[in-house]
Write an enzyme that holds these catalytic residues in place. Structure first.
Site, PDB file in Angstrom:
ATOM      1  N   CYS A 141       0.814  -1.210   0.000  1.00 58.50           N
ATOM      2  CA  CYS A 141       0.000   0.000   0.000  1.00 58.50           C
ATOM      3  C   CYS A 141       0.857   1.275   0.000  1.00 58.50           C
ATOM      4  CB  CYS A 141      -0.943   0.070   1.197  1.00 58.50           C
ATOM      5  SG  CYS A 141      -2.186  -1.209   1.218  1.00 58.50           S
ATOM      6  N   ARG A 188       6.152  -0.730  -4.216  1.00 58.74           N
ATOM      7  CA  ARG A 188       5.739  -1.309  -2.940  1.00 58.74           C
ATOM      8  C   ARG A 188       4.812  -2.500  -3.127  1.00 58.74           C
ATOM      9  NH1 ARG A 188       6.634   2.151   1.252  1.00 58.74           N
ATOM     10  NH2 ARG A 188       4.905   1.416   2.500  1.00 58.74           N
ATOM     11  N   TRP A 242      -2.570  -2.987  -1.681  1.00 57.05           N
ATOM     12  CA  TRP A 242      -2.113  -4.370  -1.709  1.00 57.05           C
ATOM     13  C   TRP A 242      -3.079  -5.118  -0.796  1.00 57.05           C
ATOM     14  CZ3 TRP A 242      -0.094  -8.204   1.563  1.00 57.05           C
ATOM     15  CH2 TRP A 242       0.634  -9.224   0.938  1.00 57.05           C
ATOM     16  N   ASN A 300      -2.612   2.700   4.974  1.00 55.88           N
ATOM     17  CA  ASN A 300      -1.649   1.619   4.815  1.00 55.88           C
ATOM     18  C   ASN A 300      -1.496   0.977   6.180  1.00 55.88           C
ATOM     19  OD1 ASN A 300       0.545  -0.044   4.330  1.00 55.88           O
ATOM     20  ND2 ASN A 300       2.037   1.618   4.437  1.00 55.88           N
ATOM     21  N   GLY A 301      -1.744  -0.342   6.251  1.00 61.74           N
ATOM     22  CA  GLY A 301      -1.624  -1.036   7.535  1.00 61.74           C
ATOM     23  C   GLY A 301      -2.848  -1.901   7.772  1.00 61.74           C
ATOM     24  N   GLU A 338      19.432 -17.612  -1.251  1.00 62.32           N
ATOM     25  CA  GLU A 338      19.115 -16.310  -1.833  1.00 62.32           C
ATOM     26  C   GLU A 338      18.863 -16.440  -3.338  1.00 62.32           C
ATOM     27  OE1 GLU A 338      18.045 -13.628  -0.879  1.00 62.32           O
ATOM     28  OE2 GLU A 338      18.497 -12.201  -2.454  1.00 62.32           O
ATOM     29  N   LYS A 378      15.329 -15.446  -5.317  1.00 65.67           N
ATOM     30  CA  LYS A 378      15.220 -14.570  -6.497  1.00 65.67           C
ATOM     31  C   LYS A 378      14.379 -15.257  -7.560  1.00 65.67           C
ATOM     32  CE  LYS A 378      16.518 -12.080  -4.610  1.00 65.67           C
ATOM     33  NZ  LYS A 378      16.003 -11.067  -3.878  1.00 65.67           N
ATOM     34  N   GLU A 429      10.697 -15.309  -6.651  1.00 66.71           N
ATOM     35  CA  GLU A 429      10.116 -13.967  -6.662  1.00 66.71           C
ATOM     36  C   GLU A 429       9.820 -13.459  -8.066  1.00 66.71           C
ATOM     37  OE1 GLU A 429      11.761 -11.427  -2.924  1.00 66.71           O
ATOM     38  OE2 GLU A 429      13.259 -12.010  -4.377  1.00 66.71           O
ATOM     39  N   HIS A 474      19.140 -37.263   1.957  1.00 62.00           N
ATOM     40  CA  HIS A 474      18.153 -37.534   3.003  1.00 62.00           C
ATOM     41  C   HIS A 474      16.738 -37.206   2.533  1.00 62.00           C
ATOM     42  CE1 HIS A 474      21.393 -38.428   5.707  1.00 62.00           C
ATOM     43  NE2 HIS A 474      21.965 -37.262   5.436  1.00 62.00           N
ATOM     44  N   LYS A 511       7.154  -4.677  -1.775  1.00 62.43           N
ATOM     45  CA  LYS A 511       8.529  -4.315  -1.435  1.00 62.43           C
ATOM     46  C   LYS A 511       8.680  -4.097   0.064  1.00 62.43           C
ATOM     47  CE  LYS A 511      12.720  -2.999  -2.403  1.00 62.43           C
ATOM     48  NZ  LYS A 511      13.587  -4.151  -2.668  1.00 62.43           N
TER      49      LYS A 511
HETATM   50  C1  G6P Z   1       9.675  -8.227   1.265  1.00 59.46           C
HETATM   51  C2  G6P Z   1      10.480  -7.970   0.015  1.00 59.46           C
HETATM   52  C3  G6P Z   1      11.799  -8.720   0.071  1.00 59.46           C
HETATM   53  C4  G6P Z   1      12.552  -8.323   1.331  1.00 59.46           C
HETATM   54  C5  G6P Z   1      11.712  -8.546   2.589  1.00 59.46           C
HETATM   55  C6  G6P Z   1      12.351  -7.904   3.812  1.00 59.46           C
HETATM   56  O1  G6P Z   1       9.252  -9.537   1.283  1.00 59.46           O
HETATM   57  O2  G6P Z   1       9.754  -8.369  -1.129  1.00 59.46           O
HETATM   58  O3  G6P Z   1      12.579  -8.387  -1.055  1.00 59.46           O
HETATM   59  O4  G6P Z   1      13.726  -9.059   1.423  1.00 59.46           O
HETATM   60  O5  G6P Z   1      10.434  -7.930   2.435  1.00 59.46           O
HETATM   61  O6  G6P Z   1      12.361  -6.514   3.616  1.00 59.46           O
HETATM   62  P1  G6P Z   1      13.301  -5.508   4.362  1.00 59.46           P
HETATM   63  O7  G6P Z   1      12.910  -4.174   3.843  1.00 59.46           O
HETATM   64  O8  G6P Z   1      13.012  -5.671   5.825  1.00 59.46           O
HETATM   65  O9  G6P Z   1      14.701  -5.870   4.045  1.00 59.46           O
END
Ligand code: G6P
Length: 609
Positions: free
Chosen positions: A2, A27, A74, A100-101, A482, A486, A489, A505, A604
């Site tokens: 949001c 966001r 969102w 937002n929230g 990581e 990616k 995502e 295992h 985001k």
């Molecule tokens: C969301 C984003 C990720 C990010 C995570 C933590 O899920 O999509 O890319 O790693 O939040 O966000 P931060 O701002 O706390 O690093």
């Protein structure tokens, strides 16, 4: 998650709102809307889907207005549709609210209003409750009505409110969701984040929790929770608006991947003094402080959590203090063993992730010292920490975190070296060996990026794969985690990562002919072990792409393809090892026609639990 924007001033408000919302698209959202004054009443326009749908509609309407609020939603309460989109209004359309929230007690409030006043709710959202609540309390003063309403609200919120009876005021409130005020000449703004207002002003007030803001076109008043005026200093934004623009790249994600040499360089060089020692400026951790630490927690979410895993490895190796890295949403409900001898390190790009913030508060309540590794200056996590290590990644817009990750890694190397030196746990030789190598990282990241063709070609060959496995050993497990994240995502490919030793295992049962396996093989001491794991999956028909440090020719004999990274210390390989995986995920996402910068369902900045 949001985005909120509000404008009051001499300009036409709609283009300002749409421009602001476009800067908050990163966001994550699934509908958008605006509310404004026209002919003495509030008009609301909302659309499902992309902001462009809304802006195309508004473009054709020739709206003249100097005050308005806008929102990208969102979905949390109710599906993404026009009815649930913000702004929400009360019964007689005199109040419009963006939010937002999450209002945690919204159901109770809703039931109470239905029973007491027979309120007719049009949406499934918690936000609509706010509009009605303010409407009920309104008695000629919108500021007073908002204050009365927030007394009844529980949860997290940043809200913006306009009222048709007072067309010269915007009221905004912040509690646990980000809110800034942009201060212009003859105009003022509210927004969830700074990029939304940077086209118009660099003067910003960072609003604190429980503060209420009253904006007219010539004045901004900030009130604390007792209604007292707060004198806040203006925060001057120094970074360039263009750092929040694409600058010729097709996507923010790609631009941010390519910014990594510069960002790592900034993060490291800003922490070196003239004698080339690490200087953490405001962060004062003495030898005695370190001796008193009995435990270190590193807490984060998503990508930042993976950086925290590497951080654990680096700190334990150098400081020899046990470190627990945990995801924030688990930490906060685990009744963690924390006391005044605990060092709590929060890692967050945005500094607004609600789970991380809540975990931080829990640790603080129990007496821990709070150190945070944060990218966004003045964010909530930063403000609530005892010490802040800012990464210098600049604004990260792509939802999938890339440059924030590599700068977080650099931050952890610097922190562990610094604490190692202060506590005399590391010899000068070792200290300078690691530090000098860390200083070569920007160039080595650049070299790795220069071989992007390999990742691009791999993506062209493999983009149709339905699944991909990532494996590694030691530190490489975290690069595998990581890399896999990616993929999920932005490529929407079903992927997961495991420590390669765990293959046998269970997971090996999934390997069949042509299964794509990415093996990270950057650890010298575990090199032979990962070679064996590669052979195990090869024997079952897997197609193996290995990432390895230059010089390890042996791997070419077992893997189908090798992506080389420049030679470095094993400890620092996570910075280089992730680069080809970011590129690979990017090019697969592109080949599949996905929305790379704004992947479906993701946000985001996750400001809800
Ligand atoms: C969301 C984003 C990720 C990010 C995570 C933590 O899920 O999509 O890319 O790693 O939040 O966000 P931060 O701002 O706390 O690093």
């Amino acid at each position: 998650m949001c985005g909120i924007v509000g404008y009051i001033g001499d300009k036409q408000a709609i283009p300002v709102l749409i421009n602001g919302l476009s800067k908050l698209e990163y966001r994550g959202y699934d509908s958008a809307g605006v509310a404004y004054f026209s002919e003495n009443k509030i008009v609301v326009n909302k659309e499902k889907g992309r902001l462009s749908v809304l802006s195309n509609k508004l473009n054709g309407m020739d709206i003249k207005t100097n005050i308005g609020i806008g929102h990208t939603r969102w979905a949390t309460h109710g599906e993404p549709n026009v009815l649930n989109a913000h702004p929400h209004i009360n019964g007689d359309s005199s109040i419009a609210v963006i939010h937002n929230g999450i209002i945690e007690n919204y159901l109770k409030l809703k039931e109470w209003m239905i029973e007491e006043y027979g309120t007719d709710f049009k949406s499934e959202t918690d936000t609509e409750v706010i509009a009605h609540l303010i409407g009920y309390f309104y008695d000629g003063d919108i500021l007073e009505a908002v204050n009365k309403a927030i007394d009844k609200m529980e949860g997290a919120y940043a809200i913006g409110v306009i009222c048709s009876k007072e067309p010269d005021r915007i009221i905004a409130v912040r509690k646990d969701s980000p809110l800034i005020v942009g201060v212009g000449e003859g105009e003022n703004f509210i927004a969830s984040d700074i990029p939304a207002i940077l086209n118009y002003t660099r003067n910003v007030y960072l609003i604190e929790n429980d503060e209420v803001v009253e904006l007219t076109k010539n004045e901004v008043k900030i009130y604390d929770k007792f209604g007292q005026i707060v004198n806040r200093e203006i925060y001057k934004v120094t970074w360039d608006a263009s750092s929040a623009e694409k600058e010729g790249f097709e996507h923010f994600t790609l631009k941010e991947i390519y910014e990594q040499p510069k960002c790592v360089e900034e993060t490291v060089s800003r922490r070196l003094d003239n004698d080339d020692y690490i200087n953490l400026d405001g962060i004062k951790i003495s030898k005695k402080d370190i001796e008193n630490i009995n435990k270190i927690y590193i807490i984060a979410c998503g990508t930042a959590y993976h950086a925290g895993l590497v951080g654990k490895y680096a700190i334990e190796k150098i400081l020899k203090i046990p470190v627990v890295t945990e995801v924030a949403s688990e930490f906060r409900y685990s009744d963690p063993i924390v006391d005044e001898n605990t060092l709590f390190i929060a890692v967050s790009q945005s500094g607004e992730t609600l789970d991380t913030l809540a975990a931080l508060r829990e640790a603080k309540r129990k007496g821990a010292r709070i150190l945070s590794v944060v990218n966004v200056v003045g964010s909530s996590v930063a403000r609530e920490s005892d010490d802040v290590f800012y990464t210098w990644a600049g604004p990260e817009i792509g939802v999938a975190s890339t440059k924030a990750y590599t700068t977080q890694l650099a931050a952890f190397y610097l922190l562990s070296l610094y604490m190692g030196k202060v506590s005399e746990k590391i010899s000068d030789d070792e200290y300078f060996k690691i530090l000098n190598e860390l200083k070569t990282m920007p160039n080595k990241v650049k070299e790795t990026l220069d071989s992007s063709e390999v990742s691009k070609q791999l993506a062209a060959e493999q983009f149709n794969n339905e699944s991909v496995f990532f494996m590694g050993r030691g530190l490489d497990v975290y690069t595998a985690y990581e890399g896999s994240l990616k993929f999920k995502e932005i490529s929407y490919v079903n992927s997961f990562a495991i420590p390669a030793g765990e293959l046998k295992h269970g997971t090996i049962a999934l390997i069949e002919k042509n299964t794509l396996v990415i093996a990270i093989a950057n650890q010298e001491n575990l090199f032979q072990k990962i070679l064996s794991n590669i052979k195990e999956v090869k024997a079952r028909g897997a197609y193996v792409v290995a990432i390895a440090q230059e010089g390890h020719k042996e791997i070419e004999k077992v893997a189908d393809k090798v992506i080389w990274i420049p030679k470095t210390l094993d400890l620092l390989t996570p910075i280089l090892g992730i680069i080809p995986l970011q590129l690979f995920a990017y090019y697969v996402s592109l080949a599949k026609g996905n929305d790379v910068d704004k992947p479906r369902n993701l946000a985001k900045s996750v400001t809800v639990e």
